[in-house]
Design a protein around this motif. Structure first.
Motif, PDB file in Angstrom:
ATOM      1  N   GLY A 147       0.825  -1.196   0.000  1.00 57.06           N
ATOM      2  CA  GLY A 147       0.000   0.000   0.000  1.00 57.06           C
ATOM      3  C   GLY A 147       0.861   1.248   0.000  1.00 57.06           C
ATOM      4  N   HIS A 148       0.359   2.297  -0.622  1.00 61.28           N
ATOM      5  CA  HIS A 148       1.099   3.564  -0.676  1.00 61.28           C
ATOM      6  C   HIS A 148       0.095   4.684  -0.908  1.00 61.28           C
ATOM      7  CE1 HIS A 148       3.627   6.819  -2.323  1.00 61.28           C
ATOM      8  NE2 HIS A 148       4.609   6.259  -1.640  1.00 61.28           N
ATOM      9  N   VAL A 149       0.149   5.717  -0.071  1.00 63.58           N
ATOM     10  CA  VAL A 149      -0.689   6.897  -0.276  1.00 63.58           C
ATOM     11  C   VAL A 149       0.201   8.130  -0.225  1.00 63.58           C
ATOM     12  CG1 VAL A 149      -2.839   5.910   0.580  1.00 63.58           C
ATOM     13  CG2 VAL A 149      -1.270   6.988   2.183  1.00 63.58           C
ATOM     14  N   GLN A 150      -0.083   9.047  -1.107  1.00 60.22           N
ATOM     15  CA  GLN A 150       0.641  10.311  -1.160  1.00 60.22           C
ATOM     16  C   GLN A 150      -0.256  11.410  -0.620  1.00 60.22           C
ATOM     17  OE1 GLN A 150       3.931  11.179  -2.230  1.00 60.22           O
ATOM     18  NE2 GLN A 150       3.284  13.094  -1.249  1.00 60.22           N
ATOM     19  N   HIS A 151       0.173  12.080   0.453  1.00 60.50           N
ATOM     20  CA  HIS A 151      -0.609  13.196   0.965  1.00 60.50           C
ATOM     21  C   HIS A 151      -0.496  14.371   0.003  1.00 60.50           C
ATOM     22  CE1 HIS A 151      -0.757  11.832   5.465  1.00 60.50           C
ATOM     23  NE2 HIS A 151      -1.243  10.935   4.626  1.00 60.50           N
ATOM     24  N   GLN A 152      -1.628  15.022  -0.215  1.00 58.57           N
ATOM     25  CA  GLN A 152      -1.686  16.117  -1.170  1.00 58.57           C
ATOM     26  C   GLN A 152      -1.776  17.446  -0.431  1.00 58.57           C
ATOM     27  OE1 GLN A 152      -1.376  15.537  -4.455  1.00 58.57           O
ATOM     28  NE2 GLN A 152      -1.244  13.344  -3.961  1.00 58.57           N
ATOM     29  N   GLY A 153      -0.997  18.416  -0.890  1.00 54.47           N
ATOM     30  CA  GLY A 153      -0.994  19.732  -0.280  1.00 54.47           C
ATOM     31  C   GLY A 153       0.333  20.410  -0.518  1.00 54.47           C
ATOM     32  N   PRO A 154       0.477  21.641  -0.045  1.00 57.01           N
ATOM     33  CA  PRO A 154       1.703  22.399  -0.342  1.00 57.01           C
ATOM     34  C   PRO A 154       2.944  21.836   0.329  1.00 57.01           C
ATOM     35  CG  PRO A 154       0.289  23.600   1.179  1.00 57.01           C
ATOM     36  CD  PRO A 154      -0.518  22.439   0.691  1.00 57.01           C
ATOM     37  N   GLU A 187      -6.956  -6.261   4.566  1.00 57.37           N
ATOM     38  CA  GLU A 187      -6.336  -7.567   4.770  1.00 57.37           C
ATOM     39  C   GLU A 187      -5.187  -7.797   3.803  1.00 57.37           C
ATOM     40  OE1 GLU A 187      -6.785 -10.151   6.972  1.00 57.37           O
ATOM     41  OE2 GLU A 187      -7.890  -8.628   8.098  1.00 57.37           O
ATOM     42  N   ASP A 188      -5.230  -7.100   2.664  1.00 55.92           N
ATOM     43  CA  ASP A 188      -4.160  -7.221   1.672  1.00 55.92           C
ATOM     44  C   ASP A 188      -3.053  -6.197   1.883  1.00 55.92           C
ATOM     45  OD1 ASP A 188      -5.583  -4.957   1.011  1.00 55.92           O
ATOM     46  OD2 ASP A 188      -5.846  -5.469  -1.112  1.00 55.92           O
ATOM     47  N   GLY A 189      -3.138  -5.406   2.963  1.00 49.80           N
ATOM     48  CA  GLY A 189      -2.114  -4.406   3.234  1.00 49.80           C
ATOM     49  C   GLY A 189      -2.332  -3.087   2.532  1.00 49.80           C
ATOM     50  N   SER A 190      -3.507  -2.885   1.953  1.00 50.54           N
ATOM     51  CA  SER A 190      -3.806  -1.606   1.308  1.00 50.54           C
ATOM     52  C   SER A 190      -4.253  -0.584   2.349  1.00 50.54           C
ATOM     53  CB  SER A 190      -4.916  -1.791   0.259  1.00 50.54           C
ATOM     54  OG  SER A 190      -6.096  -2.284   0.880  1.00 50.54           O
ATOM     55  N   LEU A 191      -4.134   0.682   2.001  1.00 50.47           N
ATOM     56  CA  LEU A 191      -4.597   1.775   2.852  1.00 50.47           C
ATOM     57  C   LEU A 191      -5.716   2.524   2.147  1.00 50.47           C
ATOM     58  CD1 LEU A 191      -1.293   3.400   4.222  1.00 50.47           C
ATOM     59  CD2 LEU A 191      -2.940   2.045   5.512  1.00 50.47           C
ATOM     60  N   THR A 192      -6.819   2.740   2.876  1.00 50.30           N
ATOM     61  CA  THR A 192      -7.939   3.502   2.341  1.00 50.30           C
ATOM     62  C   THR A 192      -8.304   4.584   3.340  1.00 50.30           C
ATOM     63  OG1 THR A 192      -8.799   1.519   1.243  1.00 50.30           O
ATOM     64  CG2 THR A 192     -10.308   3.387   1.492  1.00 50.30           C
ATOM     65  N   GLU A 193      -8.256   5.832   2.903  1.00 45.12           N
ATOM     66  CA  GLU A 193      -8.574   6.901   3.849  1.00 45.12           C
ATOM     67  C   GLU A 193     -10.050   6.885   4.227  1.00 45.12           C
ATOM     68  OE1 GLU A 193      -8.359  11.706   4.681  1.00 45.12           O
ATOM     69  OE2 GLU A 193      -7.877  10.971   2.657  1.00 45.12           O
ATOM     70  N   ARG A 194     -10.298   7.166   5.502  1.00 40.48           N
ATOM     71  CA  ARG A 194     -11.655   7.417   5.991  1.00 40.48           C
ATOM     72  C   ARG A 194     -11.771   8.919   6.214  1.00 40.48           C
ATOM     73  NH1 ARG A 194     -14.539   6.224   9.968  1.00 40.48           N
ATOM     74  NH2 ARG A 194     -12.970   6.015  11.601  1.00 40.48           N
ATOM     75  N   PRO A 195     -12.301   9.677   5.245  1.00 35.16           N
ATOM     76  CA  PRO A 195     -12.363  11.134   5.383  1.00 35.16           C
ATOM     77  C   PRO A 195     -13.063  11.594   6.654  1.00 35.16           C
ATOM     78  CG  PRO A 195     -12.832  10.509   3.125  1.00 35.16           C
ATOM     79  CD  PRO A 195     -12.785   9.237   3.918  1.00 35.16           C
ATOM     80  N   ALA A 196     -14.062  10.831   7.123  1.00 33.81           N
ATOM     81  CA  ALA A 196     -14.775  11.230   8.335  1.00 33.81           C
ATOM     82  C   ALA A 196     -13.908  11.133   9.572  1.00 33.81           C
ATOM     83  CB  ALA A 196     -16.023  10.358   8.511  1.00 33.81           C
ATOM     84  N   ALA A 197     -12.832  10.352   9.488  1.00 27.35           N
ATOM     85  CA  ALA A 197     -11.941  10.193  10.636  1.00 27.35           C
ATOM     86  C   ALA A 197     -10.837  11.237  10.674  1.00 27.35           C
ATOM     87  CB  ALA A 197     -11.325   8.798  10.631  1.00 27.35           C
ATOM     88  N   ARG A 198     -10.724  12.054   9.623  1.00 28.51           N
ATOM     89  CA  ARG A 198      -9.658  13.060   9.601  1.00 28.51           C
ATOM     90  C   ARG A 198      -9.893  14.098  10.699  1.00 28.51           C
ATOM     91  NH1 ARG A 198      -7.768  16.344   4.228  1.00 28.51           N
ATOM     92  NH2 ARG A 198      -7.783  14.172   3.429  1.00 28.51           N
ATOM     93  N   ILE A 199      -8.839  14.426  11.415  1.00 30.93           N
ATOM     94  CA  ILE A 199      -8.901  15.420  12.490  1.00 30.93           C
ATOM     95  C   ILE A 199      -8.199  16.678  11.998  1.00 30.93           C
ATOM     96  CG2 ILE A 199      -8.276  15.950  14.876  1.00 30.93           C
ATOM     97  CD1 ILE A 199      -8.033  12.856  15.274  1.00 30.93           C
ATOM     98  N   ALA A 200      -8.946  17.747  11.850  1.00 35.37           N
ATOM     99  CA  ALA A 200      -8.371  19.003  11.364  1.00 35.37           C
ATOM    100  C   ALA A 200      -7.743  19.762  12.520  1.00 35.37           C
ATOM    101  CB  ALA A 200      -9.446  19.850  10.698  1.00 35.37           C
ATOM    102  N   GLY A 201      -6.510  20.204  12.318  1.00 38.83           N
ATOM    103  CA  GLY A 201      -5.836  21.021  13.317  1.00 38.83           C
ATOM    104  C   GLY A 201      -5.914  22.488  12.961  1.00 38.83           C
TER     105      GLY A 201
END
Length: 361
Positions: A147-154, A187-201
């Protein structure tokens, strides 16, 4: 009959690098180190286990038989990015043998952890702003990236891998994007974001490290860029803010960058390290109200406390003071949580402290 003890494994910086202009790290040759901890005494038997480049974070399997360390670099094995080294560890002596290395899937990996099943290793690539997952083989080697996710932003800078003990979500504070991301690990080691779980600082706060309360209902978030500690309370399958406290005393105007946050075994005390003020802030915590008490801010026994840990018995606190090149040892009493300085041991540019089981027949 087997008896179980613990060995302290220390990750260090071995090379100079510049994660931020304000925070240059002048690494010196060292590598992965090990030491014992005698009752009420200094660290003992300090030895070099291995010499990978910039092993600034270390983790291990629960039985202590396998050890994993990041290589916080911009180039690894002749390729762009950082790396992860996998080691087999003798649970009786603590000696380690290199199994294999893999590229971390991004630059300057700052943190990694194993998932609760220990099937996967997950790494936060601070420099390139990505999170990667690697399968573990039965013999401890790291296998393919799953699994691999790239965070998007500046300026994405994920800084930690933390697991929600209730939902199993992977929580990732991103210092550059002022948010804590929540992912489901498949179960396969992938990552899927849960947008509702994001905590904004808050903008510019710089979320760095999380710690979980023993009740599983509260999280504590250290914000590196504003010297704050945030209490987060569980709300269903996510967390929401419940309060904020400052980690430095009123009137302090110097630069300060909190690093690590930890919770004592009883859950009564939350501690945060201050780089700049060079201190440990100890907060009382009441889980019934979700409130932090006024902090008791005490010297850390050196300069630039990057990491600290409780001893396995909870009666001592060890602090990795990166810029003074020491690991400071304090007594800690849950009844009166003042830090009682015991000793300081010379260790070049310590960055991470981890207690790993040792088993003796």
């Amino acid at each position: 009959m087997n008896t179980q003890h613990s060995s302290l494994v220390i990750g260090t910086y071995t090379r100079r690098h510049l994660p931020l202009r304000l925070l240059p790290v002048r690494g010196r040759p060292a590598g992965l180190l090990a030491a014992g901890l005698a009752a009420g005494a200094d660290l003992t038997g300090l030895t070099v286990l291995a010499e990978p480049p910039n092993p600034s974070w270390v983790t291990a399997t629960s039985d202590g038989r396998y050890l994993y360390a990041v290589a916080e670099t911009k180039k690894f094995g002749g390729e762009p990015g950082g790396g992860i080294a996998a080691y087999a560890r003798d649970p009786a002596t603590g000696a380690i043998t290199l199994l294999n290395t893999v590229c971390s899937g991004g630059a300057e990996p700052a943190h990694l952890e194993l998932d609760p099943s220990e099937r996967f290793a997950i790494v936060a690539n601070y420099g390139s702003g990505s999170v990667a997952v690697f399968a573990r083989e039965a013999d401890g080697r790291l296998a393919a990236m799953t699994g691999h996710v790239q965070h998007q932003g500046p300026r994405p800078h994920p800084h930690q891998i933390c697991f929600d003990p209730v939902t199993g979500d992977v929580l990732v504070p991103d210092k550059g994007l002022d948010a804590v991301f929540g992912y489901r690990l498949g179960e396969d080691g992938s990552l899927t974001e849960r947008p509702a779980a994001r905590i904004a600082g808050s903008p510019g706060s710089g979320p760095r490290h999380l710690a979980v309360h023993p009740d599983g209902q509260h999280l504590f978030l250290a914000n590196e860029l504003v010297s704050s500690l945030v209490v987060l309370r569980r709300d269903g399958d996510r967390f929401t803010g419940a309060g904020t406290a400052c980690t430095v005393p009123d009137g302090f105007t110097g630069r300060n960058y909190p690093s690590t946050v930890r919770v004592s075994a009883s859950g009564r005390w939350v501690l945060a390290a201050n780089r700049g003020h060079n201190s440990i802030a100890v907060f009382g915590f009441d889980p019934a109200t979700g409130e932090l008490g006024p902090p008791l801010v005490q010297p850390c026994g050196g300069r630039w406390p990057r990491d600290f840990v409780f001893s396995p018995d909870g009666a001592r606190l060890l602090v990795a003071n990166q810029r003074s090149g020491t690991v400071a040892l304090f007594g800690f009493d849950e009844r009166q949580p003042r830090l009682r300085f015991v000793s300081a041991t010379a260790v070049l540019t310590p960055a991470c402290l981890r207690f790993v089981p040792l088993i003796h027949n």
